[in-house]
Enzyme design. Structure first.
Site, PDB file in Angstrom:
ATOM      1  N   HIS A   8     -26.994   2.086  15.414  1.00  0.00           N
ATOM      2  CA  HIS A   8     -26.027   2.793  16.251  1.00  0.00           C
ATOM      3  C   HIS A   8     -25.342   1.746  17.124  1.00  0.00           C
ATOM      4  O   HIS A   8     -25.893   0.660  17.363  1.00  0.00           O
ATOM      5  CB  HIS A   8     -26.732   3.825  17.128  1.00  0.00           C
ATOM      6  CG  HIS A   8     -27.183   5.034  16.367  1.00  0.00           C
ATOM      7  ND1 HIS A   8     -28.084   5.919  16.881  1.00  0.00           N
ATOM      8  CD2 HIS A   8     -26.859   5.503  15.135  1.00  0.00           C
ATOM      9  CE1 HIS A   8     -28.293   6.890  16.011  1.00  0.00           C
ATOM     10  NE2 HIS A   8     -27.567   6.647  14.939  1.00  0.00           N
ATOM     11  N   LYS A  12     -26.598  -2.441  18.416  1.00  0.00           N
ATOM     12  CA  LYS A  12     -26.149  -3.551  17.565  1.00  0.00           C
ATOM     13  C   LYS A  12     -26.620  -4.906  18.100  1.00  0.00           C
ATOM     14  O   LYS A  12     -27.082  -5.745  17.331  1.00  0.00           O
ATOM     15  CB  LYS A  12     -24.640  -3.521  17.388  1.00  0.00           C
ATOM     16  CG  LYS A  12     -24.201  -2.355  16.499  1.00  0.00           C
ATOM     17  CD  LYS A  12     -22.802  -2.501  16.014  1.00  0.00           C
ATOM     18  CE  LYS A  12     -22.298  -1.275  15.290  1.00  0.00           C
ATOM     19  NZ  LYS A  12     -23.156  -0.690  14.296  1.00  0.00           N
ATOM     20  N   THR A  34     -24.571  -1.808   6.885  1.00  0.00           N
ATOM     21  CA  THR A  34     -23.296  -1.158   7.115  1.00  0.00           C
ATOM     22  C   THR A  34     -22.361  -2.203   7.720  1.00  0.00           C
ATOM     23  O   THR A  34     -22.807  -3.215   8.270  1.00  0.00           O
ATOM     24  CB  THR A  34     -23.464   0.061   8.037  1.00  0.00           C
ATOM     25  OG1 THR A  34     -24.191  -0.321   9.198  1.00  0.00           O
ATOM     26  CG2 THR A  34     -24.192   1.191   7.324  1.00  0.00           C
ATOM     27  N   GLY A  35     -21.068  -1.961   7.631  1.00  0.00           N
ATOM     28  CA  GLY A  35     -20.029  -2.943   7.913  1.00  0.00           C
ATOM     29  C   GLY A  35     -20.149  -3.778   9.165  1.00  0.00           C
ATOM     30  O   GLY A  35     -20.322  -4.994   9.098  1.00  0.00           O
ATOM     31  N   THR A  36     -20.037  -3.154  10.323  1.00  0.00           N
ATOM     32  CA  THR A  36     -20.038  -3.914  11.573  1.00  0.00           C
ATOM     33  C   THR A  36     -21.379  -4.582  11.807  1.00  0.00           C
ATOM     34  O   THR A  36     -21.442  -5.751  12.209  1.00  0.00           O
ATOM     35  CB  THR A  36     -19.680  -3.000  12.756  1.00  0.00           C
ATOM     36  OG1 THR A  36     -18.452  -2.336  12.466  1.00  0.00           O
ATOM     37  CG2 THR A  36     -19.525  -3.791  14.040  1.00  0.00           C
ATOM     38  N   THR A  37     -22.453  -3.873  11.548  1.00  0.00           N
ATOM     39  CA  THR A  37     -23.789  -4.446  11.729  1.00  0.00           C
ATOM     40  C   THR A  37     -23.943  -5.687  10.861  1.00  0.00           C
ATOM     41  O   THR A  37     -24.383  -6.739  11.340  1.00  0.00           O
ATOM     42  CB  THR A  37     -24.875  -3.408  11.384  1.00  0.00           C
ATOM     43  OG1 THR A  37     -24.750  -2.301  12.274  1.00  0.00           O
ATOM     44  CG2 THR A  37     -26.267  -3.999  11.493  1.00  0.00           C
ATOM     45  N   ASP A  60     -23.414   4.533   5.556  1.00  0.00           N
ATOM     46  CA  ASP A  60     -24.741   5.158   5.507  1.00  0.00           C
ATOM     47  C   ASP A  60     -24.991   5.775   4.141  1.00  0.00           C
ATOM     48  O   ASP A  60     -26.077   5.659   3.576  1.00  0.00           O
ATOM     49  CB  ASP A  60     -24.875   6.244   6.580  1.00  0.00           C
ATOM     50  CG  ASP A  60     -24.837   5.702   7.992  1.00  0.00           C
ATOM     51  OD1 ASP A  60     -24.924   4.474   8.171  1.00  0.00           O
ATOM     52  OD2 ASP A  60     -24.718   6.525   8.914  1.00  0.00           O
TER      53      ASP A  60
END
Length: 134
Positions: A8, A12, A34-37, A60
């Site tokens: 979430h 991060k 997932t992308g940003t992570t 997800d």
């Protein structure tokens, strides 16, 4: 092992710090996120990470599909238990899939550290007996 990372927004930075701390162990495994992570962890650690879409854009679900195809061995999902999340139904479905396919998962730093130490010690190899891939 194939390790998936999801966080979430409020967790991060914690995931980045976790991956920095355990970079040596993680470097011996395949990681997707997932992308940003994935982007943040990759920039901070230099680890090769397969980045999917952002969670809100279907990342997800991309990880969930890999769980159901037996392509994920461990899920680290740092989530914020305080307050409602926009994607809670997807979260419940994702964790249910882990239970169905016997995928160990951690949803907080304490359980993630226990799992990463078990991974380092070879204690997560039981999946090959319970859920063989061949």
């Amino acid at each position: 092992m194939n390790i998936a990372l999801i966080t979430h927004d409020s967790k991060k930075e914690l995931m980045v710090q976790f991956c920095i701390a355990y970079c040596g162990i993680l470097s011996r495994h395949s990681i997707c996120a997932t992308g940003t992570t994935g982007k943040l962890v990759q920039e901070a650690t230099g680890l090769p990470i397969t980045c999917f879409m952002a969670g809100s854009q279907g990342g997800d679900q991309q990880i969930a599909s890999r769980i159901s195809c037996n392509e994920i061995d461990l899920l680290l999902y740092f989530r914020n238990p305080i307050g409602a999340q926009a994607n809670e139904p997807d979260e419940a479905s994702l964790l249910r899939l882990c239970d169905v396919y016997n995928i160990p998962y951690a949803t907080n730093i304490a359980s993630a550290e226990a799992m990463i130490h078990a991974l380092e010690n070879g204690d997560l190899d039981w999946r090959d007996i319970v859920n063989p891939k061949h």
